[in-house]
Write an enzyme that holds these catalytic residues in place. Structure first.
Site, mmCIF file in Angstrom:
data_model
loop_
_atom_site.group_PDB
_atom_site.id
_atom_site.type_symbol
_atom_site.label_atom_id
_atom_site.label_comp_id
_atom_site.label_asym_id
_atom_site.label_seq_id
_atom_site.Cartn_x
_atom_site.Cartn_y
_atom_site.Cartn_z
ATOM 1 N N ASP A 84 2.737 92.615 -96.385
ATOM 2 C CA ASP A 84 2.129 92.587 -97.710
ATOM 3 C C ASP A 84 1.017 91.555 -97.653
ATOM 4 O O ASP A 84 1.273 90.345 -97.647
ATOM 5 C CB ASP A 84 3.178 92.200 -98.759
ATOM 6 C CG ASP A 84 2.593 92.122 -100.166
ATOM 7 O OD1 ASP A 84 1.377 92.357 -100.330
ATOM 8 O OD2 ASP A 84 3.353 91.828 -101.105
ATOM 9 N N VAL A 85 -0.230 92.017 -97.600
ATOM 10 C CA VAL A 85 -1.343 91.089 -97.382
ATOM 11 C C VAL A 85 -1.509 90.108 -98.533
ATOM 12 O O VAL A 85 -2.173 89.075 -98.385
ATOM 13 C CB VAL A 85 -2.664 91.837 -97.128
ATOM 14 C CG1 VAL A 85 -2.557 92.711 -95.884
ATOM 15 C CG2 VAL A 85 -3.096 92.648 -98.344
ATOM 16 N N ASN A 109 -8.563 96.734 -94.819
ATOM 17 C CA ASN A 109 -8.715 97.940 -95.620
ATOM 18 C C ASN A 109 -7.795 97.979 -96.840
ATOM 19 O O ASN A 109 -8.089 98.646 -97.824
ATOM 20 C CB ASN A 109 -8.434 99.167 -94.728
ATOM 21 C CG ASN A 109 -8.239 100.429 -95.525
ATOM 22 O OD1 ASN A 109 -9.178 100.974 -96.105
ATOM 23 N ND2 ASN A 109 -7.002 100.920 -95.588
ATOM 24 N N TYR A 165 -11.021 94.578 -110.346
ATOM 25 C CA TYR A 165 -11.290 95.219 -109.061
ATOM 26 C C TYR A 165 -12.706 94.878 -108.603
ATOM 27 O O TYR A 165 -12.921 94.504 -107.443
ATOM 28 C CB TYR A 165 -11.120 96.729 -109.192
ATOM 29 C CG TYR A 165 -11.343 97.492 -107.915
ATOM 30 C CD1 TYR A 165 -10.368 97.529 -106.922
ATOM 31 C CD2 TYR A 165 -12.526 98.188 -107.685
ATOM 32 C CE1 TYR A 165 -10.566 98.224 -105.742
ATOM 33 C CE2 TYR A 165 -12.733 98.894 -106.515
ATOM 34 C CZ TYR A 165 -11.753 98.911 -105.542
ATOM 35 O OH TYR A 165 -11.964 99.602 -104.377
ATOM 36 N N LYS A 210 -13.819 92.674 -105.249
ATOM 37 C CA LYS A 210 -14.655 93.240 -104.180
ATOM 38 C C LYS A 210 -15.984 92.502 -104.057
ATOM 39 O O LYS A 210 -16.516 92.350 -102.950
ATOM 40 C CB LYS A 210 -14.878 94.732 -104.426
ATOM 41 C CG LYS A 210 -13.616 95.576 -104.223
ATOM 42 C CD LYS A 210 -13.088 95.490 -102.806
ATOM 43 C CE LYS A 210 -11.953 96.471 -102.540
ATOM 44 N NZ LYS A 210 -11.461 96.420 -101.151
#
Length: 245
Positions: A56-57, A83, A146, A150
Site C-alpha cells: 500500500d504505497v 503508477n 486529485y 497530481k
C-alpha cells in the site's frame, strides 16, 4: 541483459499493461499492489520473470517492507514506475476524512515513499517515471484533491530530476489522458456525485460520454521509449492523450 522494473498499481489497468509488455520483452517485472491476490494473478499470468509484492504505497511502513522484500530477490533495480493512484470525484465541502487522506497519501506521498526506497537500489542509468494526469490542465469539476495531488507530483518530479542529475538516474513524468483500463473494476463512486461530476464536466465543454479514450495497452510504448533513451538525452515531461482511432 534485461532490466528489473518495479511497477506500482500493477494489478489492473495501465500498471498491468506495462507489466505484460515488459515481461514479453524479456524484462524482469516486480508488481506492487494493495491487494496481493490481484498482483499475484498478473504475476502468474506472466510466469517466471515476475514477482508480486503486497504494498500500500500510502503507507511508509508498507513501502519499506515491500522494498525490503524486493531487495532480497533483486538487490538492484533499473526502473521504478509510480503508477498507483486514486481517482474519485467529490466536492471539498462534502469530502470525508478518508477521501482527503487517501488521495493525497496514495497519489503524492506514495510516489515519494517509493522513490525514497528505490533510489538507494538504483545506479547510473536508472529511470524513475511518475504517472501524472491531464486533469492538471483540463477543466474537470469535483477533482480538486486529485488535481492538486497530481500537480504536486509534477513539481516533485522536476525537483527530483535536478536532485538526481549527478547520480545518472533519470526522472520523468508521463501526464496521462483517459484510458480504458484492462481488467480494472468499475469505480465504486457515490452515484449522486458521479452524476454531478458528468454534468459539471459537460457544462465545461467536456462530454465524457463521447470524449475519445485510448486502451491502456496502447500507451505502453511511450514508457518503453522513455526507458530506452540514450544516456545523453533528457525527456522530463511527456503528455499522452487519446484520439479517435
Amino acid at each position: 541483459m534485461g532490466k528489473t522494473i518495479v511497477i506500482t498499481g500493477a494489478g489492473a489497468g495501465l500498471g498491468k499493461a506495462l507489466a505484460l509488455r515488459f515481461a514479453q520483452e524479456g524484462e524482469t517485472v516486480v508488481l506492487l499492489g494493495r491487494t496481493l491476490s490481484k498482483v499475484q494473478a498478473v504475476a502468474d499470468e506472466i510466469g517466471g520473470n515476475a514477482l508480486a509484492v503486497q504494498c500500500d504505497v500510502a503507507s511508509a511502513d508498507s513501502v519499506r517492507a515491500a522494498f525490503a522484500t524486493i531487495a532480497r530477490m533483486h538487490p538492484a533495480i533499473d526502473v521504478l514506475i509510480n503508477n498507483a493512484g486514486i481517482y474519485e470525484p467529490f466536492t471539498v465541502a462534502e469530502a470525508t476524512d478518508r477521501q482527503i487522506d487517501s488521495i493525497i497519501a496514495t497519489n503524492l506521498n506514495g510516489p515519494i515513499y517509493c522513490c525514497r526506497a528505490a533510489i538507494p537500489m538504483m545506479g547510473s542509468g536508472g529511470v524513475i517515471i511518475n504517472v501524472g494526469s491531464e486533469s492538471v490542465a483540463v477543466p474537470f469539476v469535483m477533482l480538486s484533491l486529485y488535481q492538486c495531488s497530481k500537480a504536486g507530483l509534477e513539481r516533485f518530479t522536476e525537483a527530483l530530476e535536478a536532485e538526481l542529475e549527478d547520480s545518472g538516474i533519470r526522472v520523468a513524468l508521463v501526464r496521462a489522458g483517459p484510458m480504458h483500463d484492462q481488467g480494472k473494476e468499475a469505480p465504486a463512486w457515490d452515484r449522486d456525485a458521479a452524476m454531478r461530476f458528468h454534468a459539471g464536466c459537460a457544462r465545461n465543454g467536456l462530454d465524457l460520454q463521447t470524449r475519445p479514450i485510448s486502451h491502456s495497452g496502447s500507451v505502453t510504448g511511450v514508457f518503453r521509449a522513455v526507458i530506452d533513451l540514450p544516456p545523453d538525452v533528457r525527456v522530463s515531461h511527456v503528455s499522452v492523450g487519446a484520439r479517435k482511432a
